[in-house]
Design a protein around this motif. Structure first.
Motif, mmCIF file in Angstrom:
data_model
loop_
_atom_site.group_PDB
_atom_site.id
_atom_site.type_symbol
_atom_site.label_atom_id
_atom_site.label_comp_id
_atom_site.label_asym_id
_atom_site.label_seq_id
_atom_site.Cartn_x
_atom_site.Cartn_y
_atom_site.Cartn_z
ATOM 1 N N GLY A 55 -7.429 1.530 15.672
ATOM 2 C CA GLY A 55 -7.497 0.571 16.948
ATOM 3 C C GLY A 55 -7.018 1.129 18.463
ATOM 4 O O GLY A 55 -7.125 0.844 19.273
ATOM 5 N N ALA A 56 -6.742 2.608 18.233
ATOM 6 C CA ALA A 56 -6.129 3.337 19.344
ATOM 7 C C ALA A 56 -6.829 4.941 19.101
ATOM 8 O O ALA A 56 -6.654 5.372 18.066
ATOM 9 C CB ALA A 56 -4.718 3.437 19.530
ATOM 10 N N PRO A 57 -7.434 5.262 20.268
ATOM 11 C CA PRO A 57 -7.828 6.603 20.442
ATOM 12 C C PRO A 57 -6.648 7.596 20.055
ATOM 13 O O PRO A 57 -5.538 7.351 20.410
ATOM 14 C CB PRO A 57 -8.590 6.729 21.701
ATOM 15 N N ALA A 58 -7.072 8.801 19.440
ATOM 16 C CA ALA A 58 -5.918 9.582 19.020
ATOM 17 C C ALA A 58 -5.156 10.186 20.276
ATOM 18 O O ALA A 58 -5.815 10.394 21.301
ATOM 19 C CB ALA A 58 -6.795 10.928 18.406
ATOM 20 N N GLY A 59 -3.932 10.062 20.322
ATOM 21 C CA GLY A 59 -3.109 10.377 21.420
ATOM 22 C C GLY A 59 -2.982 9.361 22.497
ATOM 23 O O GLY A 59 -2.420 9.879 23.515
ATOM 24 N N ASP A 60 -3.421 8.281 22.180
ATOM 25 C CA ASP A 60 -3.313 7.188 23.254
ATOM 26 C C ASP A 60 -2.738 5.998 22.572
ATOM 27 O O ASP A 60 -2.950 4.729 23.353
ATOM 28 C CB ASP A 60 -4.890 6.654 23.675
ATOM 29 N N LEU A 61 -1.737 6.198 21.851
ATOM 30 C CA LEU A 61 -0.891 4.959 21.340
ATOM 31 C C LEU A 61 -0.123 4.758 21.928
ATOM 32 O O LEU A 61 1.231 5.477 22.210
ATOM 33 C CB LEU A 61 -0.583 5.591 19.672
ATOM 34 N N ARG A 62 0.271 3.480 22.627
ATOM 35 C CA ARG A 62 1.293 3.211 23.754
ATOM 36 C C ARG A 62 1.834 1.833 23.418
ATOM 37 O O ARG A 62 2.409 1.318 24.469
ATOM 38 C CB ARG A 62 0.634 3.354 24.824
ATOM 39 N N GLY A 63 1.675 1.450 22.341
ATOM 40 C CA GLY A 63 2.313 0.154 22.164
ATOM 41 C C GLY A 63 2.798 -0.186 20.501
ATOM 42 O O GLY A 63 2.883 0.750 19.880
ATOM 43 N N PRO A 64 3.181 -1.469 20.167
ATOM 44 C CA PRO A 64 3.710 -1.471 18.690
ATOM 45 C C PRO A 64 2.408 -1.306 17.718
ATOM 46 O O PRO A 64 1.191 -1.586 18.009
ATOM 47 C CB PRO A 64 4.062 -3.067 18.661
ATOM 48 N N VAL A 65 2.768 -1.223 16.599
ATOM 49 C CA VAL A 65 1.912 -0.938 15.525
ATOM 50 C C VAL A 65 2.140 -1.826 14.181
ATOM 51 O O VAL A 65 3.222 -1.795 13.963
ATOM 52 C CB VAL A 65 1.853 0.543 15.014
ATOM 53 N N GLY A 66 1.093 -2.284 13.661
ATOM 54 C CA GLY A 66 1.184 -3.217 12.807
ATOM 55 C C GLY A 66 0.876 -2.550 11.178
ATOM 56 O O GLY A 66 -0.151 -1.840 11.415
ATOM 57 N N HIS A 67 1.482 -2.816 10.346
ATOM 58 C CA HIS A 67 1.218 -2.214 8.843
ATOM 59 C C HIS A 67 0.006 -2.961 8.168
ATOM 60 O O HIS A 67 0.408 -4.047 7.818
ATOM 61 C CB HIS A 67 2.406 -2.100 8.144
ATOM 62 N N LEU A 68 -0.984 -2.091 7.894
ATOM 63 C CA LEU A 68 -2.327 -2.728 7.460
ATOM 64 C C LEU A 68 -2.317 -2.500 5.981
ATOM 65 O O LEU A 68 -2.655 -3.303 5.170
ATOM 66 C CB LEU A 68 -3.551 -2.382 8.174
ATOM 67 N N GLY A 69 -2.197 -1.326 5.762
ATOM 68 C CA GLY A 69 -2.252 -0.885 4.202
ATOM 69 C C GLY A 69 -2.081 0.811 4.007
ATOM 70 O O GLY A 69 -1.282 1.146 4.627
ATOM 71 N N ALA A 70 -2.780 1.205 3.181
ATOM 72 C CA ALA A 70 -2.725 2.571 2.962
ATOM 73 C C ALA A 70 -4.471 3.130 2.708
ATOM 74 O O ALA A 70 -5.139 2.307 2.178
ATOM 75 C CB ALA A 70 -2.023 2.790 1.992
ATOM 76 N N TYR A 71 -4.614 4.362 3.013
ATOM 77 C CA TYR A 71 -5.774 4.868 2.640
ATOM 78 C C TYR A 71 -5.991 4.889 1.144
ATOM 79 O O TYR A 71 -5.266 4.873 0.374
ATOM 80 C CB TYR A 71 -5.914 6.413 3.135
ATOM 81 N N ARG A 72 -7.530 4.618 0.836
ATOM 82 C CA ARG A 72 -7.772 4.553 -0.699
ATOM 83 C C ARG A 72 -8.816 5.769 -1.032
ATOM 84 O O ARG A 72 -9.907 5.716 -0.486
ATOM 85 C CB ARG A 72 -8.463 3.066 -0.972
ATOM 86 N N ALA A 73 -8.360 6.504 -2.247
ATOM 87 C CA ALA A 73 -9.128 7.623 -2.447
ATOM 88 C C ALA A 73 -10.297 6.987 -3.555
ATOM 89 O O ALA A 73 -10.387 5.815 -4.017
ATOM 90 C CB ALA A 73 -8.252 8.586 -3.402
ATOM 91 N N ARG A 74 -11.211 7.537 -3.814
ATOM 92 C CA ARG A 74 -12.404 7.301 -4.701
ATOM 93 C C ARG A 74 -11.918 6.804 -6.020
ATOM 94 O O ARG A 74 -12.412 6.173 -6.699
ATOM 95 C CB ARG A 74 -13.392 8.346 -4.760
ATOM 96 N N ASP A 75 -10.605 7.547 -6.451
ATOM 97 C CA ASP A 75 -10.200 7.111 -7.782
ATOM 98 C C ASP A 75 -9.257 5.931 -7.708
ATOM 99 O O ASP A 75 -8.796 5.557 -8.690
ATOM 100 C CB ASP A 75 -9.677 8.271 -8.510
ATOM 101 N N GLY A 76 -9.247 5.294 -6.621
ATOM 102 C CA GLY A 76 -8.451 4.215 -6.358
ATOM 103 C C GLY A 76 -6.980 4.371 -6.067
ATOM 104 O O GLY A 76 -6.162 3.580 -5.749
ATOM 105 N N SER A 77 -6.577 5.698 -5.984
ATOM 106 C CA SER A 77 -5.186 5.941 -5.916
ATOM 107 C C SER A 77 -5.040 5.907 -4.182
ATOM 108 O O SER A 77 -5.783 6.024 -3.584
ATOM 109 C CB SER A 77 -4.793 7.459 -6.102
ATOM 110 N N LEU A 78 -3.892 5.616 -3.900
ATOM 111 C CA LEU A 78 -3.544 5.408 -2.536
ATOM 112 C C LEU A 78 -2.887 6.610 -1.777
ATOM 113 O O LEU A 78 -2.028 7.137 -2.449
ATOM 114 C CB LEU A 78 -2.287 4.258 -2.384
ATOM 115 N N GLY A 79 -3.269 6.598 -0.536
ATOM 116 C CA GLY A 79 -2.586 7.985 0.228
ATOM 117 C C GLY A 79 -1.667 7.447 1.362
ATOM 118 O O GLY A 79 -0.928 6.586 1.326
#
Length: 340
Positions: free
Chosen positions: A5-29
């Motif tokens: 939701g924010a362009p790279a280098g343009d984060l200027r406010g609070p951030v909510g924790h949504l989750g984690a990246y998911r690999a094709r084998d189902g593992s989390l990153g």
């Protein structure tokens, strides 16, 4: 943490924790966050049981932690009542859905009651809504109006129907406090539910334009297809197309993206897609697909509840994630018959 939701280098406010990246084998990153410093138009889609209401609940938990945000939930199924059981850092309250009579403009009153504004009865209700700022005042205006008896009785009967819904109250709740305000509409029929959503969406927009609140409203709407083809549609469209300027965000969820107007999909800067299998729904996403998302969107549909593909317009990327577990209970799960 990667922030959506924010362009790279343009984060200027609070951030909510949504989750984690998911690999094709189902593992989390790497953990995935969501920019909450600016307004967004978010659309969460998925078939029944895929996790869209759960994802909205996660979003509400994160919104509640930001004092500068006023989250308001239109809850047609009673699925968000569990937010009120949240720990202290996730303040929330469940309130009866009530709005002021003057929160609806005269045209909306006629549409709500199915009246032709150019007809005698519709014109009388229009005048009552124009002259009065309370529901009781509208009743009194109609009773004392200079109109024939049949017109007054017809208008009074239509207002009596609206009164039976129990949603028009001069003491409507404050929507712009720091906690999540859940409007439990599960006991309402389609018309009053749309009236509540229309009034709340208009209030959120008006409050920011007029400067009556310093907090940034986030309107969260579940089962959005029930509102985008009803009385609430014009107000929701306005938030999608004009909400960014005054700082009003809309997050909507639906299992039927094909039932939404094209603007609801095309204007979303964040599209969270849980599993979809309906051909019309997949076609709706394909037709609104931005140029930086290739044809493989349908072939990469998540398999498990809670997994999602996120189309992020700010970074112009497609991200495979797994939504984090909620702090509060999930009120949208279906009950099951035990083996006993």
């Amino acid at each position: 943490m990667h922030v959506l939701g924010a362009p790279a280098g343009d984060l200027r406010g609070p951030v909510g924790h949504l989750g984690a990246y998911r690999a094709r084998d189902g593992s989390l990153g790497e953990e995935v966050g969501l920019d909450l410093g600016g307004p967004h138009a978010a659309l969460v889609v998925g078939k029944r049981g895929a996790g869209k209401t759960y994802t909205l609940g996660v979003l509400c938990e994160e919104l509640a932690r930001v004092d500068a945000i006023a989250p308001v939930v239109v809850d047609p199924m009673g699925a968000f009542r569990t937010l009120a059981d949240a720990p202290g850092d996730v303040p929330a309250s469940v309130v009866d859905p009530s709005v002021r009579a003057d929160a609806l403009d005269p045209r909306s009153w006629c549409d709500l009651l199915g009246l032709d504004p150019t007809g005698a009865t519709g014109a009388l209700v229009w005048r009552a809504a124009t002259e009065c700022d309370t529901f009781a005042g509208m009743h009194e205006f109609v009773a004392n109006a200079r109109a024939d008896g049949d017109t007054r009785r017809a208008a009074a009967n239509h207002l009596a129907l609206a009164a039976s819904w129990g949603v028009f109250d001069a003491d409507a709740p404050d929507l712009f406090g720091p906690e999540v305000t859940v409007l439990d509409c599960s006991g309402l029929d389609r018309a009053p539910m749309n009236a509540v959503c229309r009034a709340v969406a208009d209030d959120c927009y008006r409050a920011r334009v007029e400067g009556s609140t310093d907090r940034h409203p986030w309107l969260v709407v579940d089962e959005a297809h029930a509102f985008f083809d009803g009385l609430a549609a014009p107000a929701l469209r306005r938030l999608l197309t004009r909400g960014r300027g005054p700082g009003v965000s809309l997050a909507a969820a639906t299992q039927r993206p094909s039932a939404l107007p094209a603007v609801a999909v095309s204007q979303a800067d964040l599209l969270v897609s849980h599993r979809l299998t309906g051909r019309a729904d997949l076609a709706a996403l394909r037709d609104a697909r931005p140029t930086y998302v290739d044809e493989s969107l349908a072939s990469r549909m998540p398999e498990r509840p809670g997994d999602a593909l996120v189309v992020d317009d700010a970074t112009e990327g497609l991200h495979a994630i797994r939504v984090r577990e909620r702090v509060t209970g999930h009120g949208g799960a279906s009950p099951r018959i035990s083996g006993e």
